[in-house]
Write a protein that holds these residues in place. Structure first.
Motif, short mmCIF file in Angstrom:
data_model
loop_
_atom_site.label_atom_id
_atom_site.label_comp_id
_atom_site.label_asym_id
_atom_site.label_seq_id
_atom_site.Cartn_x
_atom_site.Cartn_y
_atom_site.Cartn_z
N GLU A 130 0.83 -1.20 0.00
CA GLU A 130 0.00 0.00 0.00
C GLU A 130 0.86 1.26 0.00
OE1 GLU A 130 -3.51 2.48 0.26
OE2 GLU A 130 -2.85 0.64 -0.71
N LEU A 131 1.96 1.24 0.73
CA LEU A 131 2.86 2.40 0.72
C LEU A 131 3.46 2.61 -0.68
CD1 LEU A 131 4.71 1.95 4.13
CD2 LEU A 131 3.13 3.78 3.52
N LEU A 132 3.82 1.53 -1.33
CA LEU A 132 4.35 1.64 -2.69
C LEU A 132 3.29 2.17 -3.65
CD1 LEU A 132 6.38 -1.70 -2.81
CD2 LEU A 132 7.34 0.62 -2.74
N ARG A 133 2.04 1.75 -3.44
CA ARG A 133 0.96 2.26 -4.29
C ARG A 133 0.76 3.75 -4.08
NH1 ARG A 133 -3.84 4.10 -4.39
NH2 ARG A 133 -3.99 4.11 -2.10
N ILE A 134 0.82 4.18 -2.80
CA ILE A 134 0.68 5.61 -2.49
C ILE A 134 1.81 6.41 -3.14
CG2 ILE A 134 0.72 7.30 -0.62
CD1 ILE A 134 -0.55 5.11 1.17
N ILE A 135 3.03 5.91 -2.98
CA ILE A 135 4.19 6.61 -3.55
C ILE A 135 4.06 6.72 -5.07
CG2 ILE A 135 6.67 6.37 -3.99
CD1 ILE A 135 6.93 5.26 -1.12
N ALA A 136 3.63 5.63 -5.69
CA ALA A 136 3.46 5.64 -7.15
C ALA A 136 2.44 6.69 -7.59
CB ALA A 136 3.05 4.25 -7.64
N ALA A 137 1.43 6.91 -6.75
CA ALA A 137 0.37 7.86 -7.10
C ALA A 137 0.76 9.31 -6.85
CB ALA A 137 -0.89 7.53 -6.30
N LEU A 138 1.80 9.54 -6.08
CA LEU A 138 2.21 10.90 -5.77
C LEU A 138 2.97 11.52 -6.94
CD1 LEU A 138 3.48 10.49 -2.08
CD2 LEU A 138 1.29 11.44 -2.83
N GLU A 139 2.62 12.73 -7.24
CA GLU A 139 3.32 13.43 -8.32
C GLU A 139 4.75 13.75 -7.91
OE1 GLU A 139 2.87 17.50 -11.03
OE2 GLU A 139 1.17 16.73 -9.87
N GLU A 140 4.93 14.18 -6.65
CA GLU A 140 6.26 14.45 -6.11
C GLU A 140 6.64 13.31 -5.16
OE1 GLU A 140 7.05 18.40 -4.67
OE2 GLU A 140 5.32 19.20 -5.77
N LYS A 141 7.67 12.58 -5.50
CA LYS A 141 8.09 11.42 -4.71
C LYS A 141 8.93 11.85 -3.50
CE LYS A 141 6.49 8.97 -8.18
NZ LYS A 141 5.07 8.57 -8.17
N PRO A 142 8.87 11.08 -2.42
CA PRO A 142 9.74 11.37 -1.28
C PRO A 142 11.20 11.09 -1.64
CG PRO A 142 8.64 9.26 -0.99
CD PRO A 142 8.01 9.90 -2.19
N ALA A 143 12.11 11.71 -0.91
CA ALA A 143 13.54 11.52 -1.17
C ALA A 143 14.05 10.22 -0.58
CB ALA A 143 14.33 12.69 -0.60
N VAL A 144 13.39 9.75 0.50
CA VAL A 144 13.89 8.57 1.20
C VAL A 144 12.73 7.71 1.70
CG1 VAL A 144 14.11 9.89 3.35
CG2 VAL A 144 15.37 7.76 3.09
N PHE A 145 12.92 6.41 1.65
CA PHE A 145 11.96 5.44 2.17
C PHE A 145 12.70 4.55 3.15
CE2 PHE A 145 9.62 1.26 1.41
CZ PHE A 145 8.51 1.61 2.17
N VAL A 146 12.30 4.60 4.42
CA VAL A 146 12.93 3.79 5.47
C VAL A 146 11.97 2.68 5.85
CG1 VAL A 146 13.85 3.76 7.82
CG2 VAL A 146 14.29 5.72 6.34
N ASN A 147 12.40 1.45 5.72
CA ASN A 147 11.55 0.30 5.99
C ASN A 147 12.14 -0.53 7.13
OD1 ASN A 147 9.14 -1.10 4.45
ND2 ASN A 147 10.47 -2.76 5.13
N ALA A 148 11.30 -0.90 8.08
CA ALA A 148 11.76 -1.76 9.17
C ALA A 148 12.14 -3.13 8.62
CB ALA A 148 10.67 -1.89 10.22
N SER A 149 13.05 -3.79 9.31
CA SER A 149 13.47 -5.13 8.95
C SER A 149 13.97 -5.79 10.24
CB SER A 149 14.54 -5.08 7.86
OG SER A 149 14.87 -6.38 7.43
N ALA A 150 14.69 -6.90 10.12
CA ALA A 150 15.13 -7.59 11.34
C ALA A 150 16.40 -8.40 11.08
CB ALA A 150 14.03 -8.52 11.85
N ILE A 151 17.21 -8.55 12.12
CA ILE A 151 18.44 -9.34 12.00
C ILE A 151 18.13 -10.83 11.91
CG2 ILE A 151 19.82 -7.61 13.21
CD1 ILE A 151 19.74 -9.51 15.67
N GLY A 152 16.87 -11.20 12.04
CA GLY A 152 16.48 -12.60 11.88
C GLY A 152 16.77 -13.13 10.49
N ILE A 153 17.13 -12.26 9.57
CA ILE A 153 17.50 -12.71 8.22
C ILE A 153 18.82 -13.48 8.24
CG2 ILE A 153 18.82 -10.64 7.54
CD1 ILE A 153 17.38 -10.87 4.78
#
Length: 300
Positions: free
Chosen positions: A94-117
């Motif tokens: 949904e965040l990617l869909r919102i970003i795609a719909a925005l005429e002016e894109k944000p400069a940075v996208f910070v996504n949570a993750s985990a060291i469990g990888i």
């Protein structure tokens, strides 16, 4: 900056919002329910029928994604695992869909993750350069989550995946349950005691996200762990020392497996993870040592 946060009312999100407000930023929190404007915090409805947050968001400088069902809550039944996985995929889509719909894109996208990888190991030392990946539920979830988040980079957006370690806080995270046996004079080593705990104070998690927003050199995976991991035996002994309680009653691995099922991996297995990217870029941890962190969280 104008910063959009998904998961802004959660354990980490609340601390992050406080810091960002203190810095003078404008905050937009995506929420499933309608909430009134609270000072410089604006709530925008999302993930509901008829919700169109892209129509209410203009000129956002940054998006932060902390949304997802907690891995610490509940037993890891098949249903709960599905909720953990799908909540992260749905929110990120949904965040990617919102970003795609925005005429002016944000400069940075910070996504949570985990060291469990990273695979569980008593010998390996993992940094962001490490390519080894575990093959269990949590690792697969994290890998898929990061892969999806990286789609933001296709829009020319600097994308950062913050791989959180074991987050320690008063109100949530792992610490309240880990400290409870000691408060009841029943604390002791969990499992072999040799498994690594790559921990981090919740305040440093929030501060590291702010740091990622401000430092354009950070992109891709970023480990968010204190620079001094400890093994589980030392972790328990330090809790006992801080609380002035004995460390004497061991908890065998089979008991944890009976009580928690697959979720027992969170405490019976671990990884030695270092925050190389944060340190090389000049981030200073407020709580680099476990004893100091626990005194702040358990005694203040």
């Amino acid at each position: 900056m104008k910063i959009v946060i998904a998961g802004g009312t959660g354990f980490v999100g609340q601390k992050l919002t406080e810091i960002l407000l203190d810095k003078g930023h404008e905050i937009v929190i995506l929420s499933r329910g309608l909430k009134p404007v609270d000072g410089k915090v604006f709530y925008v409805r999302w993930l509901g029928e008829g919700a169109a947050p892209e129509q209410e968001i203009e000129r956002a400088d940054a998006f932060i994604n902390l949304a997802g069902v907690s891995i610490n809550a509940g037993r890891w039944s098949q249903k709960h695992q599905q909720q953990i996985y799908e909540s992260r995929m749905t929110a990120t889509n949904e965040l990617l869909r919102i970003i795609a719909a925005l005429e002016e894109k944000p400069a940075v996208f910070v996504n949570a993750s985990a060291i469990g990888i990273y695979p569980a190991s008593e010998e390996a030392i993992y940094t962001e350069k490490s390519r080894e990946k575990a093959d269990d539920f949590l690792a697969r979830t994290v890998a898929d989550w990061e892969k999806k988040a990286l789609v933001a980079a296709d829009y020319g957006i600097r994308t950062v995946m913050m791989r959180f370690g074991v987050v320690l806080g008063k109100e949530g995270g792992a610490l309240p349950l880990m400290a409870l046996p000691y408060k009841l004079f029943a604390g002791g080593t969990v499992g072999s005691g040799k498994q690594w705990v790559s921990w981090v104070h919740a305040k440093d998690v929030a501060r590291s996200i702010c740091f990622a927003l401000d430092h354009g050199s950070l992109h891709g995976p970023v480990n968010v762990t204190a620079p001094n991991p400890v093994n589980m035996k030392d972790f328990g002994e330090t809790i006992g020392s801080v609380l002035h309680r004995p460390h004497w009653l061991p908890v065998p691995a089979f008991m944890m497996k009976l009580a928690l099922g697959q979720k027992s991996k969170l405490v019976l297995e671990g990884q030695y993870v270092l925050p190389e990217q944060l340190l090389e870029n000049g981030f200073k941890f407020s709580y680099p040592a476990l004893e100091t962190a626990l005194k702040d969280l358990l005694l203040s």
